[in-house]
Motif scaffolding. Structure first.
Motif, PDB file in Angstrom:
ATOM      1  N   LEU A   1      -6.127  -1.862  -3.026  1.00 13.39           N
ATOM      2  CA  LEU A   1      -5.090  -2.106  -3.961  1.00 13.39           C
ATOM      3  C   LEU A   1      -5.130  -2.058  -4.939  1.00 13.39           C
ATOM      4  N   GLN A   2      -6.253  -2.940  -6.106  1.00 16.32           N
ATOM      5  CA  GLN A   2      -6.336  -3.300  -7.198  1.00 16.32           C
ATOM      6  C   GLN A   2      -7.101  -1.318  -7.520  1.00 16.32           C
ATOM      7  N   MET A   3      -7.946  -0.928  -6.542  1.00 13.64           N
ATOM      8  CA  MET A   3      -8.558   0.174  -6.694  1.00 13.64           C
ATOM      9  C   MET A   3      -7.363   1.467  -6.815  1.00 13.64           C
ATOM     10  N   LEU A   4      -6.199   1.589  -6.347  1.00 12.71           N
ATOM     11  CA  LEU A   4      -5.543   2.260  -5.984  1.00 12.71           C
ATOM     12  C   LEU A   4      -4.876   2.050  -7.500  1.00 12.71           C
ATOM     13  N   MET A   5      -4.058   0.756  -7.714  1.00 12.83           N
ATOM     14  CA  MET A   5      -3.514   0.631  -9.096  1.00 12.83           C
ATOM     15  C   MET A   5      -4.081   0.968 -10.059  1.00 12.83           C
ATOM     16  N   ALA A   6      -5.647   1.629 -10.410  1.00 19.39           N
ATOM     17  CA  ALA A   6      -6.316   1.260 -11.144  1.00 19.39           C
ATOM     18  C   ALA A   6      -5.717   3.268 -11.071  1.00 19.39           C
ATOM     19  N   GLU A   7      -6.381   3.357 -10.157  1.00 21.78           N
ATOM     20  CA  GLU A   7      -5.873   5.217  -9.901  1.00 21.78           C
ATOM     21  C   GLU A   7      -4.733   6.098 -10.432  1.00 21.78           C
ATOM     22  N   ILE A   8      -3.301   5.368  -9.951  1.00 14.86           N
ATOM     23  CA  ILE A   8      -2.727   5.205 -10.533  1.00 14.86           C
ATOM     24  C   ILE A   8      -2.710   5.480 -11.910  1.00 14.86           C
ATOM     25  N   ALA A   9      -2.263   4.585 -12.872  1.00 11.65           N
ATOM     26  CA  ALA A   9      -2.641   4.238 -14.147  1.00 11.65           C
ATOM     27  C   ALA A   9      -3.703   5.439 -14.922  1.00 11.65           C
ATOM     28  N   ALA A  10      -4.305   5.251 -14.664  1.00  7.18           N
ATOM     29  CA  ALA A  10      -5.472   6.653 -14.946  1.00  7.18           C
ATOM     30  C   ALA A  10      -5.299   8.098 -14.744  1.00  7.18           C
TER      31      ALA A  10
ATOM     32  N   CYS B   1       6.437   2.348 -10.377  1.00  5.06           N
ATOM     33  CA  CYS B   1       6.828   2.071  -8.860  1.00  5.06           C
ATOM     34  C   CYS B   1       5.578   0.981  -8.535  1.00  5.06           C
ATOM     35  N   ALA B   2       4.298   1.714  -8.239  1.00  5.20           N
ATOM     36  CA  ALA B   2       3.648   1.034  -7.811  1.00  5.20           C
ATOM     37  C   ALA B   2       2.855  -0.307  -8.633  1.00  5.20           C
ATOM     38  N   ARG B   3       3.142  -0.424 -10.056  1.00  2.00           N
ATOM     39  CA  ARG B   3       3.524  -1.649 -10.407  1.00  2.00           C
ATOM     40  C   ARG B   3       3.450  -2.869  -9.923  1.00  2.00           C
ATOM     41  N   ALA B   4       5.267  -2.328 -10.452  1.00  8.05           N
ATOM     42  CA  ALA B   4       6.473  -3.106  -9.238  1.00  8.05           C
ATOM     43  C   ALA B   4       6.156  -4.152  -8.337  1.00  8.05           C
ATOM     44  N   ALA B   5       5.425  -2.795  -7.037  1.00  5.20           N
ATOM     45  CA  ALA B   5       5.337  -3.174  -5.346  1.00  5.20           C
ATOM     46  C   ALA B   5       4.238  -4.597  -5.961  1.00  5.20           C
TER      47      ALA B   5
ATOM     48  N   HIS C   1       0.565  -1.266   0.212  1.00  2.00           N
ATOM     49  CA  HIS C   1      -0.175  -0.316   0.281  1.00  2.00           C
ATOM     50  C   HIS C   1       0.224   1.298  -0.028  1.00  2.00           C
ATOM     51  N   LEU C   2       2.157   1.041   0.808  1.00  2.00           N
ATOM     52  CA  LEU C   2       2.907   2.430   0.586  1.00  2.00           C
ATOM     53  C   LEU C   2       3.789   2.345  -0.279  1.00  2.00           C
ATOM     54  N   GLU C   3       4.328   1.405  -0.682  1.00  2.00           N
ATOM     55  CA  GLU C   3       4.673   1.740  -2.496  1.00  2.00           C
ATOM     56  C   GLU C   3       3.713   1.829  -3.319  1.00  2.00           C
ATOM     57  N   LEU C   4       2.551   1.200  -3.397  1.00  3.24           N
ATOM     58  CA  LEU C   4       1.467   2.714  -4.195  1.00  3.24           C
ATOM     59  C   LEU C   4       1.403   3.901  -3.810  1.00  3.24           C
ATOM     60  N   HIS C   5       0.848   4.691  -2.546  1.00  9.33           N
ATOM     61  CA  HIS C   5       1.413   5.718  -2.343  1.00  9.33           C
ATOM     62  C   HIS C   5       2.572   6.623  -2.988  1.00  9.33           C
ATOM     63  N   LYS C   6       3.873   5.963  -3.230  1.00  6.00           N
ATOM     64  CA  LYS C   6       4.708   6.507  -3.015  1.00  6.00           C
ATOM     65  C   LYS C   6       4.597   6.981  -5.627  1.00  6.00           C
ATOM     66  N   GLY C   7       3.592   5.708  -5.540  1.00  5.24           N
ATOM     67  CA  GLY C   7       3.518   5.625  -7.152  1.00  5.24           C
ATOM     68  C   GLY C   7       2.512   6.811  -7.605  1.00  5.24           C
ATOM     69  N   LEU C   8       1.516   7.228  -6.903  1.00  5.46           N
ATOM     70  CA  LEU C   8       0.820   7.973  -7.003  1.00  5.46           C
ATOM     71  C   LEU C   8       1.137   9.471  -6.420  1.00  5.46           C
ATOM     72  N   THR C   9       1.866   9.867  -5.731  1.00  8.30           N
ATOM     73  CA  THR C   9       3.084  10.770  -5.197  1.00  8.30           C
ATOM     74  C   THR C   9       3.902  11.310  -6.949  1.00  8.30           C
ATOM     75  N   LEU C  10       4.209  10.216  -7.318  1.00 12.74           N
ATOM     76  CA  LEU C  10       4.792  10.434  -8.365  1.00 12.74           C
ATOM     77  C   LEU C  10       4.353  11.079  -9.887  1.00 12.74           C
ATOM     78  N   VAL C  11       3.233  10.848  -9.744  1.00 15.20           N
ATOM     79  CA  VAL C  11       2.449  10.891 -10.978  1.00 15.20           C
ATOM     80  C   VAL C  11       1.447  12.192 -10.647  1.00 15.20           C
ATOM     81  N   ARG C  12       1.022  12.403  -8.916  1.00 14.17           N
ATOM     82  CA  ARG C  12       0.935  13.923  -9.170  1.00 14.17           C
ATOM     83  C   ARG C  12       1.854  14.611  -9.283  1.00 14.17           C
ATOM     84  N   ALA C  13       3.319  14.476  -8.910  1.00 21.51           N
ATOM     85  CA  ALA C  13       4.322  15.703  -8.897  1.00 21.51           C
ATOM     86  C   ALA C  13       4.329  15.473 -10.634  1.00 21.51           C
ATOM     87  N   GLY C  14       3.850  14.576 -11.409  1.00 19.22           N
ATOM     88  CA  GLY C  14       4.374  15.056 -12.746  1.00 19.22           C
ATOM     89  C   GLY C  14       4.871  13.716 -13.390  1.00 19.22           C
TER      90      GLY C  14
END
Length: 367
Positions: free
Chosen positions: A358-367, A341-345, A320-333
């Motif tokens: 977890l699956q919902m977070l991954m979908a949010e990041i990928a979108a 990062c998120a997919r590897a985690a 979960h925390l690694e996916l948060h990191k992935g979302l942070t990177l996406v939001r930062a551009g």
């Protein structure tokens, strides 16, 4: 227990937004270029007429719930036993009738099972938890003769609601709503708040039904102001919904309120369980909220604080925390880096430990 009618859900979600029936009609008309009259909304809510497929999709969009949650149907008696293989259905049905004929577990024994489920939630595969809780739901259905059993049923339903995958989010919505209704029959304010708060947290965290997340959160917050895990869940669920809606000021205000509730309700001696919020879990919740708000510094600090205290035996929460990191990177551009990062985690975590959020977070990041 019958599934909640479409009209009732539409009315509750509309009122949660402070909209009149005319305003709901106008929102649909603006979004879809239709000429829907207020009288049609009234007819839906009173059960006089059922919205067709087009308007089910329109309602789902403007009220922010999964379309399948408005499409009717619901969990059948015996935990959908009729949809299972005949041998499995037979076992479930016989277990349920045996409980009615000979008596099932006592209230104390049920409390012991619920305590175990709270612990098991932290590390058990969702599919295993779902199977076990389904069996217990069949039994407790036969014991709903006093408020204590409704309290047990409500909490079992809540655990059950958390076990579905992203593709089954409509079932998650239905079970959380039924759990809230069951909790009301218990007459126990603490249970009513916890059930609604847990539902708000799951739906807000996953971002699948922020309309219902806010509705459940508002109901919990209206019941009591006494600090508790349930009240904290409700506050954070509402904060997630605000962040996804783009309401930064409200999300931050709710985050501050959540910190105060946590400080008042925190029990350092509590066992590791879904019924308690240790500091690492609180920081994990805040890391996602900060990531959604695009606050890279706060998200990183909260995530690192959570990782310092996270028990090694809980790899799902590390993911979960690694996916948060992935979302942070996406939001930062850095979309490519964040998604990678998120997919590897997620792929590093055994699939039997994947969960719907977890699956919902991954979908949010990928979108």
């Amino acid at each position: 227990m019958a599934p909640v009618e479409i009209g009732e859900l539409v009315r509750e979600l509309r009122k949660a937004r402070g909209w009149s029936q005319g305003r709901l009609a106008a929102e649909i008309n603006d979004a879809f270029g239709t000429a829907l009259a207020r009288e049609y909304v009234s007819g839906w809510e009173r059960g006089k007429v059922r919205p067709g497929p087009f308007y089910l999709r329109a309602l789902a969009r403007v009220l922010d719930v999964p379309a399948a949650a408005l499409a009717g149907g619901g969990p059948a008696d015996g935990a959908a036993a009729a949809a299972l293989a005949p041998a499995v259905a037979s076992d479930l049905l016989s277990t349920g009738f045996a409980a009615r004929l000979r008596g099932g577990p006592s209230a104390g024994e049920w409390e012991g099972r619920l305590t175990a489920y709270g612990t098991d939630y932290m590390s058990s595969p969702a599919a295993d938890l779902q199977r076990r809780v389904a069996e217990d739901l069949v039994v407790v259905q036969q014991q709903l003769d006093d408020p204590r059993m409704w309290s047990v049923a409500a909490r079992l339903m809540t655990v059950y609601a958390t076990t579905f995958s992203r593709q089954e989010c409509a079932k998650t919505v239905m079970w959380f709503r039924m759990a809230a209704d069951a909790a009301d029959r218990s007459g126990d304010t603490g249970v009513r708040v916890w059930v609604r708060g847990r539902g708000a947290l799951t739906l807000g965290y996953g971002g699948t039904s922020t309309g219902l997340a806010e509705l459940l959160a508002d109901q919990a917050l209206a019941l009591t102001g006494k600090p508790s895990v349930g009240l904290l869940h409700a506050t954070l669920g509402k904060a997630y919904a605000a962040a996804l809606r783009g309401d930064r000021a409200t999300a931050l205000r709710l985050a501050d309120r959540g910190r105060r509730i946590f400080d008042a309700a925190y029990d350092p001696s509590a066992q590791l369980s879904d019924y308690s919020i240790p500091s690492w879990r609180m920081n994990g919740f805040l890391s996602l909220l900060s990531a959604r708000l695009g606050d890279e510094k706060q998200a990183t600090e909260a995530r690192e604080a959570a990782l310092r205290e996270l028990p090694e035996r809980l790899p799902r929460f590390a993911t979960h925390l690694e996916l948060h990191k992935g979302l942070t990177l996406v939001r930062a551009g850095d979309r490519e880096g964040g998604v990678a990062c998120a997919r590897a985690a997620l792929e590093a975590l055994p699939q039997d430990k994947w969960c719907g959020t977890l699956q919902m977070l991954m979908a949010e990041i990928a979108a």
